[in-house]
Design an enzyme around this catalytic site. Structure first.
Site, PDB file in Angstrom:
ATOM      1  N   ASP A  98      70.316  57.562  71.987  1.00 42.35           N
ATOM      2  CA  ASP A  98      70.605  58.146  70.675  1.00 42.35           C
ATOM      3  C   ASP A  98      70.254  59.623  70.794  1.00 42.35           C
ATOM      4  O   ASP A  98      69.127  59.976  71.150  1.00 42.35           O
ATOM      5  CB  ASP A  98      69.727  57.506  69.593  1.00 42.35           C
ATOM      6  CG  ASP A  98      70.131  56.056  69.294  1.00 42.35           C
ATOM      7  OD1 ASP A  98      71.152  55.599  69.839  1.00 42.35           O
ATOM      8  OD2 ASP A  98      69.421  55.400  68.521  1.00 42.35           O
ATOM      9  N   ASP A 113      76.567  48.810  62.086  1.00 37.97           N
ATOM     10  CA  ASP A 113      75.149  49.011  61.724  1.00 37.97           C
ATOM     11  C   ASP A 113      74.799  48.163  60.516  1.00 37.97           C
ATOM     12  O   ASP A 113      74.690  48.671  59.392  1.00 37.97           O
ATOM     13  CB  ASP A 113      74.910  50.497  61.373  1.00 37.97           C
ATOM     14  CG  ASP A 113      75.208  51.428  62.531  1.00 37.97           C
ATOM     15  OD1 ASP A 113      74.720  51.188  63.635  1.00 37.97           O
ATOM     16  OD2 ASP A 113      75.952  52.408  62.317  1.00 37.97           O
TER      17      ASP A 113
HETATM   18  O1  1PR Z   1      79.064  56.768  61.955  1.00 32.01           O
HETATM   19  O2  1PR Z   1      80.834  57.176  63.624  1.00 32.01           O
HETATM   20  O3  1PR Z   1      79.215  58.972  63.053  1.00 32.01           O
HETATM   21  O4  1PR Z   1      78.536  56.975  64.372  1.00 32.01           O
HETATM   22  C1  1PR Z   1      77.168  57.172  64.341  1.00 32.01           C
HETATM   23  C2  1PR Z   1      76.561  56.351  65.419  1.00 32.01           C
HETATM   24  O5  1PR Z   1      75.186  56.709  65.510  1.00 32.01           O
HETATM   25  C3  1PR Z   1      76.642  54.866  65.154  1.00 32.01           C
HETATM   26  O6  1PR Z   1      76.947  54.208  66.354  1.00 32.01           O
HETATM   27  C4  1PR Z   1      75.235  54.495  64.695  1.00 32.01           C
HETATM   28  O7  1PR Z   1      74.866  53.223  65.173  1.00 32.01           O
HETATM   29  C5  1PR Z   1      74.386  55.553  65.374  1.00 32.01           C
HETATM   30  N1  1PR Z   1      73.213  55.951  64.576  1.00 32.01           N
HETATM   31  C6  1PR Z   1      73.246  56.675  63.440  1.00 32.01           C
HETATM   32  N2  1PR Z   1      71.978  56.879  63.023  1.00 32.01           N
HETATM   33  C7  1PR Z   1      71.161  56.266  63.871  1.00 32.01           C
HETATM   34  C8  1PR Z   1      69.689  56.215  63.814  1.00 32.01           C
HETATM   35  O8  1PR Z   1      69.033  55.564  64.625  1.00 32.01           O
HETATM   36  N3  1PR Z   1      69.110  56.903  62.831  1.00 32.01           N
HETATM   37  N4  1PR Z   1      71.474  54.985  65.890  1.00 32.01           N
HETATM   38  C9  1PR Z   1      71.940  55.673  64.854  1.00 32.01           C
HETATM   39  C10 1PR Z   1      71.806  53.779  66.127  1.00 32.01           C
HETATM   40  C11 1PR Z   1      71.013  52.032  67.187  1.00 32.01           C
HETATM   41  C12 1PR Z   1      71.211  51.640  68.574  1.00 32.01           C
HETATM   42  C13 1PR Z   1      69.893  51.634  69.280  1.00 32.01           C
HETATM   43  C14 1PR Z   1      69.671  50.162  69.425  1.00 32.01           C
HETATM   44  C15 1PR Z   1      68.712  49.795  70.480  1.00 32.01           C
HETATM   45  N5  1PR Z   1      70.958  53.404  67.071  1.00 32.01           N
HETATM   46  O9  1PR Z   1      72.180  52.289  69.227  1.00 32.01           O
HETATM   47  O10 1PR Z   1      70.025  52.374  70.409  1.00 32.01           O
HETATM   48  O11 1PR Z   1      69.257  49.654  68.158  1.00 32.01           O
HETATM   49  O12 1PR Z   1      67.440  50.247  70.168  1.00 32.01           O
HETATM   50  P1  1PR Z   1      66.165  49.484  70.683  1.00 32.01           P
HETATM   51  O13 1PR Z   1      66.485  48.880  72.000  1.00 32.01           O
HETATM   52  O14 1PR Z   1      65.126  50.548  70.819  1.00 32.01           O
HETATM   53  O15 1PR Z   1      65.818  48.479  69.625  1.00 32.01           O
HETATM   54  P2  1PR Z   1      79.461  57.498  63.171  1.00 32.01           P
END
Ligand code: 1PR
Length: 580
Positions: free
Chosen positions: A277, A435
């Site tokens: 991320d 999500d």
């Molecule tokens: O909506 O098209 O602009 O895409 C945004 C992207 O960014 C989406 O894929 C969304 O999942 C991701 N995203 C947005 N905000 C966050 C955040 O964390 N604040 N991250 C985010 C999503 C979730 C996973 C993470 C897993 C594994 N992160 O990708 O890496 O949950 O984590 P872990 O193994 O530590 O539990 P758009």
């Protein structure tokens, strides 16, 4: 496969044939599939030994192939004219896009006939993916469409009715059918495939086949005749094994001993994906961060963005550690326009120079109008990501809006980012990132959404839950559940689903098996389980209890709590096929 329909306007200038009048040495004209045959002249090759001629007809991303060739110490000469094909000392043809538009370009430009002549003269050739399929008589992809007709047989679509997910995405095993020099180091190791169409072995083409692969049925994984090779898989994305395949093609006389006998590949492997991320921190530096249930700020007075490392360095590390894919999620893409986010594009460019497994990038893929009123389409955003080195793009928020609209009207407009990008780059290049957040309820009849009986009751003893989709990084809940969304985006053209779960994200307590089972049973495209991995056992758990094709983790890898190899060794011990 598979993708970019080449409209005439899409053809790059590199396709324009410059009609020269070179002093002829030999002329060729052939191929029953070319009605208006052109005569070509061949000059004595002046190509130095370090030059590879690349046939890139402008239909998509061949950056990875370029990077791999350069990594192996070769320069690239791009084909500008059919004569360049005939004069090549070695030719690589990484076919991208769909079969029909590719054939159209090859026919119109005279490249197809030059290719046939080149191959019939047994000149060094390596076709990749569509570059293999085009050699056959015809394809059923939006067809039947005639191919170059050099190899007997038809290219058809995989059958998903027998439970096999289409596209065939991932690391699979080869059954070597005959000595093929370039496959000498493959041994029993996996190579990376991504395609929905394949050529089938038959008595008529068996003399060409150098290896096959099993996926529902046995298909042709590679062909070889003399110096002519073509592979259905992607050597440029197959890690060390893939680089050694390319090396053996580029250095055919090398006396490097065979490295057979390694590995235990027998079927499609479950993938382990490292996810980064990425966002700018408060100083404006692009950092890898990681949230707890999507909150990426430290729980301190300063409340700064958690910084877990540099994106390029970490991606390279995970590649070396054995990650089967690397994903970058530009997590503030929803508010910062990605084409203004040049460092992110730079991260992709640098990473793709040294990382030879598939790269996915997501965040901010949508239509956008900037402060000067200039409009950018989601297709342009995706194109820039692909040009910078992405193999797949991942759409989050915009896919939710598209699915809502589709479910409301029942009409596929063809205009959503999801539909447009999958039409141009192929389904296999489009991931939808979901999500969802768990909403507990006592009675499934209380809501209009798809509910499940949960394995662990909610905080007030609730026995049921539905999974509410969110947009803008989990900030806004939408009136659509993950089950409906997954089915809708499959219909709209998604090739894969990245299934997060906000409740589990960063908790290290395991994947949400209830959710992953629900979704992976509902769709026939591959599902990547994400969020919550804490120990290797969580990976075997999700693979044994659900139909997930891959499992993704972030925190445990960034914090170096569990090395990727430990996850793989554990899975292997549990009898789950992985790439080693
Ligand atoms: O909506 O098209 O602009 O895409 C945004 C992207 O960014 C989406 O894929 C969304 O999942 C991701 N995203 C947005 N905000 C966050 C955040 O964390 N604040 N991250 C985010 C999503 C979730 C996973 C993470 C897993 C594994 N992160 O990708 O890496 O949950 O984590 P872990 O193994 O530590 O539990 P758009």
């Amino acid at each position: 496969m598979e993708a970019p329909p080449l409209t005439p306007s899409y053809s790059s200038t590199s396709l324009l044939i410059r009609h020269k009048n070179p002093s002829s040495v030999t002329t060729f004209s052939r191929s029953p599939n070319f009605k208006n045959r052109t005569k070509f002249s061949i000059r004595a090759s002046s190509s130095a030994d370090s030059v590879v001629t690349l046939l890139d007809y402008g239909a998509g991303n061949v950056r990875s192939v370029r990077n791999a060739i350069r990594f192996l110490g070769f320069e690239i000469k791009d084909v500008q004219t059919p004569e360049d094909i005939l004069n090549a000392s070695r030719l690589v043809f990484p076919g991208v896009g769909a079969f029909a538009p590719a054939m159209e370009v090859l026919s119109k430009t005279g490249m197809g006939e030059a290719l046939c002549s080149y191959i019939e003269r047994d000149r060094p050739f390596l076709g990749i993916c569509l570059g293999l399929q085009l050699l056959f008589e015809s394809s059923e992809e939006n067809g039947p469409i005639k191919g170059l007709g050099l190899i007997p047989g038809t290219v058809g679509r995989f059958d998903s009715s027998n439970g096999f997910r289409v596209p065939h995405i991932g690391w699979n095993a080869l059954q070597i059918a005959k000595e093929s020099e370039i496959l000498d180091d493959v041994g029993n190791r996996h190579v990376y495939f991504v395609h929905s169409y394949r050529a089938m072995p038959s008595d008529d083409n068996k003399e060409w086949i150098s290896s096959t692969c099993d996926y529902g049925d046995k298909f042709i994984a590679s062909i070889r005749r003399g110096k002519v090779h073509a592979v259905q898989f992607h050597p440029e994305k197959s890690g060390d094994v893939g680089l050694s395949i390319l090396r053996r093609f580029l250095y055919p006389k090398s006396n490097v001993a065979k490295k057979t006998g390694e590995g235990k590949a027998s079927k499609l492997a479950k993938r382990v994906i490292a996810c980064l991320d990425v966002r700018a921190n408060d100083n404006g530096d692009l950092v890898v961060t990681k949230g707890d249930q999507y909150d990426v700020r430290e729980n301190t007075k300063e409340n700064e963005v958690r910084n877990l490392g540099k994106p390029v360095e970490l991606a390279e590390q995970y590649y070396k550690d054995g990650a089967d894919e690397v994903s970058f999620l530009n997590i503030t893409g929803f508010r910062d326009f990605p084409l203004g986010d040049l460092p992110m594009l730079q991260v992709l460019r640098y990473t793709s120079e040294n990382v030879f497994v598939p790269l996915t990038v997501g965040g901010g893929i949508r239509d956008f109008t900037d402060s000067q009123g200039r409009h950018y389409s989601s297709l342009e955003v995706a194109a820039e990501y692909f040009r910078s080195g992405a193999d797949k793009i991942s759409i989050g928020s915009d896919a939710v809006y598209a699915a809502e609209e589709y479910l409301r009207t029942g009409v596929k407009t063809g205009k959503t980012s999801l539909e447009q990008i999958s039409r141009v780059y192929g389904n296999q290049a489009v991931v939808v990132s979901i999500d969802p957040r768990r909403v507990y309820i006592n009675n499934p009849n209380d809501v209009q959404f798809q509910t499940i009986k949960v394995s662990s009751p909610g905080p007030n003893g609730e026995e049921y839950a539905w999974y509410q989709c969110t947009v803008n990084g989990g900030r806004e809940g939408r009136p659509i559940d993950a089950y409906e969304l997954a089915k809708a985006v499959e219909e709209l053209g998604a090739g894969e689903i990245l299934l997060n779960c906000i409740d589990c994200d960063g908790q290290g307590k395991g994947f949400d098996v209830d959710l992953i089972k629900l979704i992976s049973d509902a769709v026939s495209i591959p599902v990547i389980a994400s969020s919550g991995a804490g120990v290797p056992d969580h990976f075997s758990n999700v693979f044994t209890k659900t139909n997930a094709s891959a499992a993704l983790a972030a925190g445990i890898f960034h914090r170096k709590e569990v090395p990727i190899q430990s996850v793989k060794e554990h899975l292997l011990k549990e009898g789950i096929e992985v790439r080693i």
